[in-house]
Design a protein around this motif. Structure first.
Motif, PDB file in Angstrom:
ATOM      1  N   GLU A  47       0.832  -1.204   0.000  1.00 50.90           N
ATOM      2  CA  GLU A  47       0.000   0.000   0.000  1.00 50.90           C
ATOM      3  C   GLU A  47       0.871   1.261   0.000  1.00 50.90           C
ATOM      4  N   GLU A  48       1.901   1.250   0.838  1.00 47.10           N
ATOM      5  CA  GLU A  48       2.796   2.409   0.908  1.00 47.10           C
ATOM      6  C   GLU A  48       3.581   2.568  -0.391  1.00 47.10           C
ATOM      7  N   ARG A  49       4.008   1.472  -0.997  1.00 45.69           N
ATOM      8  CA  ARG A  49       4.731   1.542  -2.279  1.00 45.69           C
ATOM      9  C   ARG A  49       3.850   2.148  -3.372  1.00 45.69           C
ATOM     10  N   ILE A  50       2.579   1.748  -3.392  1.00 41.73           N
ATOM     11  CA  ILE A  50       1.659   2.289  -4.398  1.00 41.73           C
ATOM     12  C   ILE A  50       1.496   3.795  -4.192  1.00 41.73           C
ATOM     13  N   THR A  51       1.282   4.204  -2.954  1.00 38.50           N
ATOM     14  CA  THR A  51       1.119   5.634  -2.654  1.00 38.50           C
ATOM     15  C   THR A  51       2.363   6.419  -3.057  1.00 38.50           C
ATOM     16  N   GLN A  54       2.697   6.643  -6.872  1.00 37.19           N
ATOM     17  CA  GLN A  54       1.774   7.635  -7.433  1.00 37.19           C
ATOM     18  C   GLN A  54       2.269   9.054  -7.175  1.00 37.19           C
ATOM     19  N   SER A  55       2.788   9.294  -5.982  1.00 38.84           N
ATOM     20  CA  SER A  55       3.339  10.612  -5.665  1.00 38.84           C
ATOM     21  C   SER A  55       4.526  10.944  -6.568  1.00 38.84           C
ATOM     22  N   ALA A  56       5.369   9.954  -6.797  1.00 43.36           N
ATOM     23  CA  ALA A  56       6.525  10.161  -7.666  1.00 43.36           C
ATOM     24  C   ALA A  56       6.094  10.458  -9.097  1.00 43.36           C
ATOM     25  N   ALA A  57       5.051   9.795  -9.560  1.00 41.19           N
ATOM     26  CA  ALA A  57       4.556  10.034 -10.918  1.00 41.19           C
ATOM     27  C   ALA A  57       4.021  11.452 -11.052  1.00 41.19           C
ATOM     28  N   VAL A  58       3.284  11.924 -10.055  1.00 38.79           N
ATOM     29  CA  VAL A  58       2.771  13.296 -10.076  1.00 38.79           C
ATOM     30  C   VAL A  58       3.929  14.287 -10.084  1.00 38.79           C
ATOM     31  N   TRP A  59       4.934  14.041  -9.246  1.00 39.28           N
ATOM     32  CA  TRP A  59       6.110  14.920  -9.182  1.00 39.28           C
ATOM     33  C   TRP A  59       6.809  14.953 -10.550  1.00 39.28           C
ATOM     34  N   ALA A  60       6.983  13.800 -11.163  1.00 36.80           N
ATOM     35  CA  ALA A  60       7.678  13.716 -12.460  1.00 36.80           C
ATOM     36  C   ALA A  60       6.936  14.471 -13.541  1.00 36.80           C
ATOM     37  N   ILE A  61       5.616  14.359 -13.539  1.00 33.49           N
ATOM     38  CA  ILE A  61       4.800  15.072 -14.542  1.00 33.49           C
ATOM     39  C   ILE A  61       4.954  16.576 -14.351  1.00 33.49           C
ATOM     40  N   ARG A  62       4.925  17.024 -13.111  1.00 34.80           N
ATOM     41  CA  ARG A  62       5.100  18.457 -12.841  1.00 34.80           C
ATOM     42  C   ARG A  62       6.474  18.938 -13.269  1.00 34.80           C
TER      43      ARG A  62
END
Length: 67
Positions: A47-51, A54-62
């Motif tokens: 669960e923590e890895r998924i969270t 997802q946070s890393a993906a949002v950061w990368a897109i930004r």
């Protein structure tokens, strides 16, 4: 021009060995860091890895949008 042209063959060989040794030390340190992070990641719950993923993906897109 090359290093032996400036400092001679004998000193250039010593310098090459020192550079290779330093590069080896750096590589070992990096591998140690990677292994430590791998172990820390493995210790997290799915669960923590998924969270975090997802946070890393949002950061990368930004970052891609900024850069």
């Amino acid at each position: 021009m090359s290093l032996p042209d400036f400092i001679g063959d004998a000193k250039a060989k010593v310098a090459a060995k020192l550079i290779a040794a330093a590069a080896d030390d750096v590589a070992k340190a990096v591998l140690g860091d990677v292994d430590a992070h791998k172990n820390a990641w493995a210790a997290k719950s799915n669960e923590e890895r998924i969270t975090l993923s997802q946070s890393a993906a949002v950061w990368a897109i930004r970052q891609a949008a900024i850069g």
